[in-house]
Design an enzyme around this catalytic site. Structure first.
Site, mmCIF file in Angstrom:
data_model
loop_
_atom_site.group_PDB
_atom_site.id
_atom_site.type_symbol
_atom_site.label_atom_id
_atom_site.label_comp_id
_atom_site.label_asym_id
_atom_site.label_seq_id
_atom_site.Cartn_x
_atom_site.Cartn_y
_atom_site.Cartn_z
ATOM 1 C CG HIS A 1 -7.158 13.912 0.027
ATOM 2 N ND1 HIS A 1 -7.437 12.700 -0.564
ATOM 3 C CD2 HIS A 1 -7.659 13.826 1.295
ATOM 4 C CE1 HIS A 1 -8.078 11.933 0.294
ATOM 5 N NE2 HIS A 1 -8.222 12.592 1.437
ATOM 6 C CD GLU A 2 -7.088 16.178 4.049
ATOM 7 O OE1 GLU A 2 -8.281 16.235 4.401
ATOM 8 O OE2 GLU A 2 -6.414 15.129 4.077
ATOM 9 C CG HIS B 1 -12.141 15.494 2.943
ATOM 10 N ND1 HIS B 1 -13.076 14.495 2.932
ATOM 11 C CD2 HIS B 1 -10.921 14.871 2.982
ATOM 12 C CE1 HIS B 1 -12.467 13.309 2.961
ATOM 13 N NE2 HIS B 1 -11.152 13.516 2.995
ATOM 14 C CD GLU C 1 -11.436 9.992 2.488
ATOM 15 O OE1 GLU C 1 -10.726 10.303 1.514
ATOM 16 O OE2 GLU C 1 -11.216 10.401 3.639
#
Length: 510
Positions: free
Chosen positions: A264-265, A268, A303
């Site tokens: 997830h990160e 980003h 996101e």
């Protein structure tokens, strides 16, 4: 030097201050001793006040006026014209916000976040309550300063998602509920327990860290320009495209926590690392309202990237068919009774749960809805901070049929309110919606993409995303960017179709 170049140099210095603020915040959340929170809050307050004073100064107004006159006849779609429009819009809003208010919020945020972390560990909402009450009051003051017509939430979400409103969110949430709740009902009715619970085993933390690093590098995160650390609540933060920090958190008995937070990160991070170099230290890589150095079109657009790489790529059957061998090599005993298909089913198991960051794709947006509804009610004064644990528990029961056994797994689980992030939660759902729309467009424009992904080749998708989205930084608003890439405005159809197709197949519930 042209008028535009003078403004650009002025903005670059302001951008440097935002990067210094980011550095202090990264250190606060990863390395700083707990006792440093109060002094760090004062440091953040001083820098935040100083950065704001530079941005709303008479110098900025004079430089903006001159640059706008100079660029008046230029292409309105150019980066220069867009940077000027965004700078002007932010300048007019920031002038309405008192410097003392942002300094108080910065100072309180550092201390409040430290209190929250301790309160969560000790299941002690009472100790956090005074800080949350103060932060809520400051956010109401901020909403009044920014201004709004219909709801204070509209002013606060403007910081994260320009163009979004409470009324529009209500419509989006209603559409999602209409599609998600019947699907969830069908799944729960047929769900059978897995034969082997993979999370009863222990997973060495050093091996988890190595695997997280391998998987994030595979999808394209560049460790020459980034690093991976741990934090109580995972986050990504950047200082330029050449210095991007991601974090995850580890649990010896729950491997998915670290793996999917890291993916997830890293999603980003991929956005930040692939912004065009020429946008570094410009208005198109600065969040003027939130006073962060961040390059995404909006927080929801950011996101989209994290949710796409975490879920639609990282939780896909193809991903684990390709990479399950790495998992087995790292944890041979723990994975002895599993294969790629079994692991795919395990990490996509749908069941109502208490913790948002561990929620499956079907129930995740329900977590966002309940938080957003609570925020709106807090801002309206319809509920009080004292009532939050009971309100939270009632909402969880309403949406997911669960009752938290304690506040640590209830109202205290998220960090956002501690640092003042009111208005931020809906960006996760917006990101989920955008991810489905963008990936559908990518498959349509690249008919061989599915085969590339099945082969473990993520470069073609990364290149396409860079060309169409990442490289532009904040040049386009999220709605505008989505229309350019997909030909559509933000809508729930692609996300609902994705969830229906994936989980109908996985659970056999057409």
């Amino acid at each position: 030097m042209t008028a535009y170049d003078k403004l650009a140099a002025h903005i670059a210095e302001y951008h440097d201050l935002l990067c210094i603020l980011n550095t202090l915040k990264w250190d606060m959340r990863t390395m700083m001793p707990a006792s440093g929170a109060s002094s760090r809050g004062r440091q953040l307050a001083t820098l935040t006040r100083h950065a704001k004073s530079i941005f709303v100064s008479d110098d900025t107004a004079r430089l903006l006026d001159a640059a706008e006159n100079e660029v008046a006849s230029a292409d309105s779609d150019s980066y220069r014209a867009r940077a000027l429009r965004q700078s002007r819009d932010a300048y007019e809003i920031q002038r309405r916000i008192p410097s003392d208010l942002v300094a108080r919020m910065a100072a309180l945020g550092a201390e409040s976040e430290a209190v929250w972390a301790k309160a969560k560990d000790e299941n002690d909402f009472v100790s956090f309550k005074p800080y949350l009450s103060q932060m809520l009051a400051l956010n109401i003051e901020l909403a009044d300063a920014i201004g709004y017509e219909d709801h204070p939430f509209d002013a606060l979400i403007l910081q994260f998602e320009p163009g979004m409103t409470a009324a529009r969110l209500h419509r989006i949430f209603a559409e999602l509920k209409a599609g998600i709740l019947p699907l969830l009902e069908r799944i729960v009715a047929v769900e059978a327990p897995l034969v082997v619970d993979l999370w009863e085993a222990e997973y060495d933390l050093a091996a988890q860290k190595q695997l997280c690093r391998e998987l994030t590098a595979l999808i394209g995160f560049d460790y020459d320009r980034g690093r991976l650390d741990s934090a109580p609540h995972p986050f990504e933060i950047s200082f330029t495209r050449d210095d991007v920090r991601i974090t995850t958190r580890y649990d010896a008995n729950y491997l998915p926590m670290s793996l999917f937070a890291a993916l997830h990160e890293a999603g980003h991070g991929l956005y930040e690392q692939n912004i065009a170099p020429k946008l570094t230290r410009t208005a198109l890589t600065a969040d003027f309202l939130g006073q962060y150095a961040v390059g995404g079109a909006s927080y929801g657009a950011h996101e989209f990237s994290s949710r796409l790489w975490e879920n639609q790529i990282g939780r896909s059957r193809e991903f684990w068919r390709r990479h399950f061998g790495r998992l087995q090599a790292a944890f041979p005993q723990q994975m002895a009774a599993a294969d790629a298909e079994y692991f795919y089913q395990a990490v996509n198991r749908v069941r109502p749960s208490l913790i948002r960051v561990e929620a499956d794709e079907v129930t995740y947006n329900l977590h966002i809805m309940l938080r957003t509804e609570i925020e709106m009610a807090l801002l309206e004064g319809a509920i009080a901070v004292d009532d939050l644990p009971d309100v939270w528990n009632a909402k969880i029961q309403e949406y997911l049929g669960l009752t938290p056994p304690d506040d640590r797994r209830g109202v205290l689980q998220d960090v956002h309110w501690s640092f003042g992030g009111f208005g931020n939660f809906p960006t996760y759902t917006i990101g989920n919606i955008m991810a489905a729309q963008v990936l559908a467009a990518a498959h349509k424009q690249m008919p061989d993409l599915a085969a590339q992904l099945a082969d473990g080749d993520y470069q073609k998708l990364l290149t396409w995303l860079t060309e169409n989205i990442y490289r532009h930084g904040r040049a386009y608003r999220a709605d505008e960017l989505l229309a350019r890439v997909t030909g559509e405005s933000l809508n729930t159809a692609a996300l609902l179709a994705y969830l229906e197709n994936k989980y109908s197949d996985l659970y056999g519930v057409n």
